[in-house]
Design a protein around this motif. Structure first.
Motif, PDB file in Angstrom:
ATOM      1  N   VAL A  54       1.126  -1.304   0.140  1.00  0.00           N
ATOM      2  CA  VAL A  54       0.153   0.248   0.232  1.00  0.00           C
ATOM      3  C   VAL A  54       0.772   1.088  -0.149  1.00  0.00           C
ATOM      4  O   VAL A  54       1.393   1.358   1.098  1.00  0.00           O
ATOM      5  N   CYS A  55       1.182   2.143  -0.906  1.00  0.00           N
ATOM      6  CA  CYS A  55       2.235   3.508  -1.441  1.00  0.00           C
ATOM      7  C   CYS A  55       1.729   4.776  -0.196  1.00  0.00           C
ATOM      8  O   CYS A  55       0.180   4.746  -0.667  1.00  0.00           O
ATOM      9  N   GLN A  56       2.141   4.629   0.802  1.00  0.00           N
ATOM     10  CA  GLN A  56       1.974   5.916   1.057  1.00  0.00           C
ATOM     11  C   GLN A  56       1.890   7.118   0.500  1.00  0.00           C
ATOM     12  O   GLN A  56       2.497   7.221  -0.850  1.00  0.00           O
ATOM     13  N   GLU A  57       0.692   7.592   0.814  1.00  0.00           N
ATOM     14  CA  GLU A  57       0.226   8.922  -0.081  1.00  0.00           C
ATOM     15  C   GLU A  57       1.106  10.111  -0.312  1.00  0.00           C
ATOM     16  O   GLU A  57       1.458  10.133   0.670  1.00  0.00           O
ATOM     17  N   ASP A  58       1.006  10.473  -1.049  1.00  0.00           N
ATOM     18  CA  ASP A  58       2.451  11.649  -1.854  1.00  0.00           C
ATOM     19  C   ASP A  58       3.687  11.107  -1.726  1.00  0.00           C
ATOM     20  O   ASP A  58       4.590  11.973  -2.074  1.00  0.00           O
ATOM     21  N   GLU A  59       4.217  10.570  -1.110  1.00  0.00           N
ATOM     22  CA  GLU A  59       5.942   9.772  -0.783  1.00  0.00           C
ATOM     23  C   GLU A  59       5.843   9.085  -2.659  1.00  0.00           C
ATOM     24  O   GLU A  59       7.511   8.820  -2.646  1.00  0.00           O
ATOM     25  N   ILE A  60       5.218   7.758  -2.388  1.00  0.00           N
ATOM     26  CA  ILE A  60       5.771   6.949  -3.343  1.00  0.00           C
ATOM     27  C   ILE A  60       4.338   6.780  -3.978  1.00  0.00           C
ATOM     28  O   ILE A  60       3.436   7.193  -3.743  1.00  0.00           O
ATOM     29  N   GLU A  61       5.093   7.475  -5.870  1.00  0.00           N
ATOM     30  CA  GLU A  61       3.692   7.132  -6.181  1.00  0.00           C
ATOM     31  C   GLU A  61       3.276   5.504  -6.639  1.00  0.00           C
ATOM     32  O   GLU A  61       2.257   5.507  -7.937  1.00  0.00           O
ATOM     33  N   ASP A  62       4.398   4.643  -6.777  1.00  0.00           N
ATOM     34  CA  ASP A  62       4.014   3.535  -7.405  1.00  0.00           C
ATOM     35  C   ASP A  62       4.963   2.198  -6.700  1.00  0.00           C
ATOM     36  O   ASP A  62       6.276   3.088  -6.601  1.00  0.00           O
ATOM     37  N   ALA A  63       4.811   1.306  -6.486  1.00  0.00           N
ATOM     38  CA  ALA A  63       5.859   0.657  -5.770  1.00  0.00           C
ATOM     39  C   ALA A  63       5.312  -1.280  -6.540  1.00  0.00           C
ATOM     40  O   ALA A  63       3.886  -1.850  -6.416  1.00  0.00           O
TER      41      ALA A  63
END
Ligand code: NAI
Ligand code: MG
Ligand code: ZN
Length: 276
Positions: free
Chosen positions: A228-237
């Motif tokens: 689950v990607c962290q909002e604002d910091e991680i766009e996609d993983a």
């Protein structure tokens, strides 16, 4: 093998040697690179904030002229440190990386954080000093953890909105007070992708002068959770198979080293060496 570049605190009253000039626009360079004869450089029309003797390159003293602003020097241009890392000679990049960290630190420690008075450069020591407080400030280094999370033939890579289009990298983050390196790594992976890890293995470290990180690199195995990607910091993983990797970070970065070592091990290839 002896190193071509060693750091030292040099007396700025001595004449001669090489010098580099740094402004908010980056380092000055011409067709011969970023090192200039120091006496020549000091005769140019530069707005010098401070001068620091920073070390020896091939036995010759090297100085930093930290400038208030950039100015036009005939035949020369200005370029940021990142460009030197990507294109230039690795030893010159190390000189400039060190110069950038010393310049930034001294610029940001001209006044005492305790009483607000002007601080002075301590002779023969890399420190700024406040006499009334008897307080020394040393160059700041910020420890950051960087980790490749693995699951068999798969590696977990992520994109920050700041990355070059298409590039995926390892997870990273700064240590907070009270944390061990392992605590920090576990927290960062949880915050950024909500994944749990086990079998944390230290792989090596790298000075990262943007502006003063000390990267501590690890491999860690997947232990549970869904991305689950962290909002604002991680766009996609995503989990990527070692046979089908996306565009990766620059080859001199520890991020790239952590990926390349793991891939080499899975494929039975020779392991790369971490650039110093
Ligand atoms: N050498 C390499 O291969 C790589 C190096 N890095 C570096 O690792 C560091 C951490 O990476 P990211 O989390 O992506 O950085 P980031 O710049 O996204 O930092 C995340 C947040 O940490 C906080 N922060 C900034 N400076 C801090 C400090 N000195 N101490 C504590 N908190 C601070 C800020 O709130 C910032 O938004 C950065 O310096 C980055 O440049 C990141 C990836 C690869
Ligand atoms: Mg981060
Ligand atoms: Zn003070």
């Amino acid at each position: 093998m002896t190193s071509r570049w060693t750091t030292a605190v040099l007396d700025t009253d001595q004449p001669g040697g090489w010098a580099v000039a740094r402004s908010p626009e980056g380092f000055l360079f011409d067709d011969n690179g970023a090192l200039f004869p120091r006496e020549w450089l000091k005769r140019q029309d530069l707005s010098i904030l401070a001068e620091h003797g920073i070390g020896h390159l091939d036995g010759e003293p090297v100085y930093l002229l930290e400038l208030r602003s950039h100015s036009d020097v005939p035949g020369c241009n200005w370029k940021g440190l990142r460009a030197f890392m990507l294109e230039g000679d690795h030893t010159v990049y190390k000189v400039l990386g060190y110069a950038a960290q010393i310049g930034t630190w001294a610029r940001e420690h001209r006044f005492c954080g305790n009483c607000g008075q002007a601080m002075i450069q301590v002779p023969r020591e890399r420190a700024m000093y406040c006499e009334p407080c008897d307080l020394r400030s040393y160059p700041r280094i910020s420890p950051s953890m960087i980790v490749l999370v693995t699951r068999g033939d798969e590696v977990l890579l992520a994109r920050s909105p700041r990355f070059v289009t298409g590039v995926y990298s390892t997870l990273a983050g700064f240590a907070e007070p009270g944390e061990s390196a392992e605590d920090c790594l576990i927290r960062e992976v949880r915050e950024e992708v909500q994944i749990e890890v086990k079998n944390i293995q230290y792989m090596g470290s790298q000075c990262w002068p943007f502006p003063h990180s000390m990267m501590l690199g690890f491999h860690a195995e997947y232990a549970g959770g869904e991305i689950v990607c962290q909002e604002d910091e991680i766009e996609d993983a995503q989990w990527f198979n070692v046979h089908e990797l996306p565009p990766l970070p620059a080859s001199r970065s520890i991020a790239r080293y952590l990926i390349d070592v793991y891939v080499a091990r899975r494929l039975g290839h020779a392991e790369p060496v971490l650039p110093g």
